[in-house]
Design an enzyme around this catalytic site. Structure first.
Site, PDB file in Angstrom:
ATOM      1  N   LYS A 107       7.093   8.234   3.130  1.00  0.00           N
ATOM      2  CA  LYS A 107       6.639   7.710   4.431  1.00  0.00           C
ATOM      3  C   LYS A 107       7.568   8.123   5.582  1.00  0.00           C
ATOM      4  O   LYS A 107       8.703   8.570   5.344  1.00  0.00           O
ATOM      5  CB  LYS A 107       6.527   6.187   4.329  1.00  0.00           C
ATOM      6  CG  LYS A 107       5.431   5.729   3.364  1.00  0.00           C
ATOM      7  CD  LYS A 107       5.259   4.196   3.393  1.00  0.00           C
ATOM      8  CE  LYS A 107       4.132   3.746   2.474  1.00  0.00           C
ATOM      9  NZ  LYS A 107       3.918   2.278   2.538  1.00  0.00           N
ATOM     10  N   TYR A 165      -6.166   4.081   4.457  1.00  0.00           N
ATOM     11  CA  TYR A 165      -5.834   2.664   4.280  1.00  0.00           C
ATOM     12  C   TYR A 165      -7.020   1.732   4.558  1.00  0.00           C
ATOM     13  O   TYR A 165      -6.832   0.543   4.782  1.00  0.00           O
ATOM     14  CB  TYR A 165      -4.639   2.282   5.157  1.00  0.00           C
ATOM     15  CG  TYR A 165      -3.309   2.677   4.566  1.00  0.00           C
ATOM     16  CD1 TYR A 165      -2.853   2.122   3.370  1.00  0.00           C
ATOM     17  CD2 TYR A 165      -2.483   3.593   5.205  1.00  0.00           C
ATOM     18  CE1 TYR A 165      -1.629   2.471   2.823  1.00  0.00           C
ATOM     19  CE2 TYR A 165      -1.250   3.942   4.657  1.00  0.00           C
ATOM     20  CZ  TYR A 165      -0.838   3.372   3.473  1.00  0.00           C
ATOM     21  OH  TYR A 165       0.385   3.709   2.936  1.00  0.00           O
ATOM     22  N   PHE A 173      -1.904  -6.542   9.218  1.00  0.00           N
ATOM     23  CA  PHE A 173      -0.954  -5.473   9.507  1.00  0.00           C
ATOM     24  C   PHE A 173      -1.609  -4.090   9.587  1.00  0.00           C
ATOM     25  O   PHE A 173      -0.921  -3.093   9.753  1.00  0.00           O
ATOM     26  CB  PHE A 173       0.176  -5.463   8.463  1.00  0.00           C
ATOM     27  CG  PHE A 173      -0.293  -5.342   7.033  1.00  0.00           C
ATOM     28  CD1 PHE A 173      -0.630  -4.108   6.493  1.00  0.00           C
ATOM     29  CD2 PHE A 173      -0.382  -6.468   6.223  1.00  0.00           C
ATOM     30  CE1 PHE A 173      -1.063  -3.992   5.179  1.00  0.00           C
ATOM     31  CE2 PHE A 173      -0.818  -6.360   4.895  1.00  0.00           C
ATOM     32  CZ  PHE A 173      -1.157  -5.117   4.379  1.00  0.00           C
ATOM     33  N   THR A 212       6.634  -4.108  -3.045  1.00  0.00           N
ATOM     34  CA  THR A 212       6.258  -3.760  -1.667  1.00  0.00           C
ATOM     35  C   THR A 212       7.338  -4.193  -0.676  1.00  0.00           C
ATOM     36  O   THR A 212       7.701  -3.434   0.226  1.00  0.00           O
ATOM     37  CB  THR A 212       4.926  -4.453  -1.303  1.00  0.00           C
ATOM     38  OG1 THR A 212       3.962  -4.159  -2.316  1.00  0.00           O
ATOM     39  CG2 THR A 212       4.422  -3.995   0.059  1.00  0.00           C
ATOM     40  N   ARG A 218      12.482   1.567  -3.330  1.00  0.00           N
ATOM     41  CA  ARG A 218      12.403   0.673  -2.164  1.00  0.00           C
ATOM     42  C   ARG A 218      13.674  -0.165  -2.008  1.00  0.00           C
ATOM     43  O   ARG A 218      14.114  -0.409  -0.885  1.00  0.00           O
ATOM     44  CB  ARG A 218      11.149  -0.185  -2.277  1.00  0.00           C
ATOM     45  CG  ARG A 218       9.888   0.629  -1.903  1.00  0.00           C
ATOM     46  CD  ARG A 218       8.624  -0.063  -2.294  1.00  0.00           C
ATOM     47  NE  ARG A 218       7.444   0.529  -1.644  1.00  0.00           N
ATOM     48  CZ  ARG A 218       6.197   0.203  -1.949  1.00  0.00           C
ATOM     49  NH1 ARG A 218       5.956  -0.705  -2.893  1.00  0.00           N
ATOM     50  NH2 ARG A 218       5.185   0.766  -1.320  1.00  0.00           N
ATOM     51  N   ASN A 271       8.567   0.988   4.070  1.00  0.00           N
ATOM     52  CA  ASN A 271       9.108   0.846   2.706  1.00  0.00           C
ATOM     53  C   ASN A 271       9.143   2.173   1.937  1.00  0.00           C
ATOM     54  O   ASN A 271       9.081   2.190   0.721  1.00  0.00           O
ATOM     55  CB  ASN A 271       8.359  -0.258   1.946  1.00  0.00           C
ATOM     56  CG  ASN A 271       6.867   0.022   1.837  1.00  0.00           C
ATOM     57  OD1 ASN A 271       6.401   1.080   2.242  1.00  0.00           O
ATOM     58  ND2 ASN A 271       6.143  -0.920   1.285  1.00  0.00           N
ATOM     59  N   HIS A 290       4.575   5.402  -0.737  1.00  0.00           N
ATOM     60  CA  HIS A 290       3.272   4.897  -1.202  1.00  0.00           C
ATOM     61  C   HIS A 290       3.074   5.381  -2.631  1.00  0.00           C
ATOM     62  O   HIS A 290       3.502   6.479  -2.980  1.00  0.00           O
ATOM     63  CB  HIS A 290       2.126   5.446  -0.340  1.00  0.00           C
ATOM     64  CG  HIS A 290       0.770   5.253  -0.976  1.00  0.00           C
ATOM     65  ND1 HIS A 290       0.064   4.091  -0.829  1.00  0.00           N
ATOM     66  CD2 HIS A 290       0.046   6.044  -1.813  1.00  0.00           C
ATOM     67  CE1 HIS A 290      -1.059   4.183  -1.545  1.00  0.00           C
ATOM     68  NE2 HIS A 290      -1.093   5.362  -2.145  1.00  0.00           N
ATOM     69  N   GLU A 321      -7.251   9.271  -4.181  1.00  0.00           N
ATOM     70  CA  GLU A 321      -6.212   9.591  -3.197  1.00  0.00           C
ATOM     71  C   GLU A 321      -5.759  11.047  -3.327  1.00  0.00           C
ATOM     72  O   GLU A 321      -5.512  11.715  -2.316  1.00  0.00           O
ATOM     73  CB  GLU A 321      -5.037   8.612  -3.357  1.00  0.00           C
ATOM     74  CG  GLU A 321      -5.438   7.200  -2.957  1.00  0.00           C
ATOM     75  CD  GLU A 321      -4.354   6.158  -3.197  1.00  0.00           C
ATOM     76  OE1 GLU A 321      -4.608   4.974  -2.889  1.00  0.00           O
ATOM     77  OE2 GLU A 321      -3.263   6.495  -3.694  1.00  0.00           O
TER      78      GLU A 321
HETATM   79  P1  ADP Z   1       1.957  -1.211  -1.930  1.00  0.00           P
HETATM   80  O1  ADP Z   1       2.328  -0.078  -1.005  1.00  0.00           O
HETATM   81  O2  ADP Z   1       3.149  -1.758  -2.648  1.00  0.00           O
HETATM   82  O3  ADP Z   1       0.820  -0.857  -2.872  1.00  0.00           O
HETATM   83  P2  ADP Z   1       0.004  -2.715  -0.372  1.00  0.00           P
HETATM   84  O4  ADP Z   1      -1.019  -1.796  -0.937  1.00  0.00           O
HETATM   85  O5  ADP Z   1      -0.237  -4.200  -0.504  1.00  0.00           O
HETATM   86  O6  ADP Z   1       1.443  -2.414  -1.008  1.00  0.00           O
HETATM   87  O7  ADP Z   1       0.208  -2.425   1.173  1.00  0.00           O
HETATM   88  C1  ADP Z   1       0.131  -1.113   1.681  1.00  0.00           C
HETATM   89  C2  ADP Z   1       1.238  -0.910   2.678  1.00  0.00           C
HETATM   90  O8  ADP Z   1       1.035  -1.766   3.797  1.00  0.00           O
HETATM   91  C3  ADP Z   1       2.654  -1.285   2.183  1.00  0.00           C
HETATM   92  O9  ADP Z   1       3.270  -0.286   1.393  1.00  0.00           O
HETATM   93  C4  ADP Z   1       3.381  -1.518   3.495  1.00  0.00           C
HETATM   94  O10 ADP Z   1       3.734  -0.276   4.131  1.00  0.00           O
HETATM   95  C5  ADP Z   1       2.291  -2.197   4.327  1.00  0.00           C
HETATM   96  N1  ADP Z   1       2.361  -3.664   4.211  1.00  0.00           N
HETATM   97  C6  ADP Z   1       2.021  -4.426   3.143  1.00  0.00           C
HETATM   98  N2  ADP Z   1       2.201  -5.731   3.383  1.00  0.00           N
HETATM   99  C7  ADP Z   1       2.658  -5.816   4.668  1.00  0.00           C
HETATM  100  C8  ADP Z   1       3.019  -6.895   5.532  1.00  0.00           C
HETATM  101  N3  ADP Z   1       2.964  -8.172   5.132  1.00  0.00           N
HETATM  102  N4  ADP Z   1       3.446  -6.587   6.790  1.00  0.00           N
HETATM  103  C9  ADP Z   1       3.505  -5.301   7.225  1.00  0.00           C
HETATM  104  N5  ADP Z   1       3.169  -4.242   6.465  1.00  0.00           N
HETATM  105  C10 ADP Z   1       2.746  -4.480   5.205  1.00  0.00           C
HETATM  106 MG    MG Z   2      -1.137  -0.337  -2.406  1.00  0.00          MG
END
Ligand code: ADP
Ligand code: MG
Length: 140
Positions: free
Chosen positions: A11, A51, A59, A93, A104, A114, A117, A128
């Site tokens: 990212k 997304y 968010f 996450t 992370r 973070n 992805h 994807e």
């Molecule tokens: P992951 O990337 O661990 O699969 P998610 O699919 O739930 O997590 O979320 C996608 C992305 O959205 C996260 O990697 C992060 O960049 C962002 N994100 C997730 N939760 C939050 C939050 N509460 N506030 C801001 N950004 C978030």
């Molecule tokens: Mg995810």
């Protein structure tokens, strides 16, 4: 255990801090092979579409802004049980909840920024991967 593929993004928070190599090394050390890789600047349309599953989450708008704020590196990873292997090395996450030794925990700045992805299922991995790569761009 079967050799499978997953999709990864390094990212903008990580590319900005020159961590493409650092993240890639952690992926490789975890037993994953980078079988395709490209540095791109994601368009707003691409980020929104990628997304889409999160479009009703609060968010979403900020996430699209963040993912288009700088270069990213899109990658296809191959290895035994690649989706789970990648999720394990990525960590939770929220970096505050991520285990020691994960990408992370090591590199992420915040729950949003973070660093990586990773696909969450084989089905989503296939979707994807095809969003960013054609089969002839993937060389195992
Ligand atoms: P992951 O990337 O661990 O699969 P998610 O699919 O739930 O997590 O979320 C996608 C992305 O959205 C996260 O990697 C992060 O960049 C962002 N994100 C997730 N939760 C939050 C939050 N509460 N506030 C801001 N950004 C978030
Ligand atoms: Mg995810």
């Amino acid at each position: 255990m079967a050799v499978t593929r997953t999709f990864s993004i390094i990212k903008p928070d990580a590319t900005r801090r020159n961590l493409t190599g650092g993240v890639t090394k952690m992926l490789e050390d975890a037993g994953l092979r980078i079988v395709a890789s490209r540095r791109i600047r994601m368009s707003e349309d691409q980020a929104k579409s990628f997304y889409e599953v999160h479009k009703d989450r609060p968010f979403y708008g900020e996430l699209v802004d963040f993912m288009t704020s700088g270069p990213v590196v899109v990658q296809v990873l191959e290895g035994e049980d690649a989706v789970k292997r990648n999720r394990d090395i990525m960590g939770a996450t929220n970096p505050a909840e991520a285990e020691e030794g994960t990408i992370r925990k090591t590199y992420a700045e915040s729950i949003e920024a973070n660093s990586v992805h990773g696909s969450d299922s084989d089905e989503n991995a296939a979707k994807e991967i095809s969003f960013f790569f054609t089969e002839d761009e993937i060389v195992g």
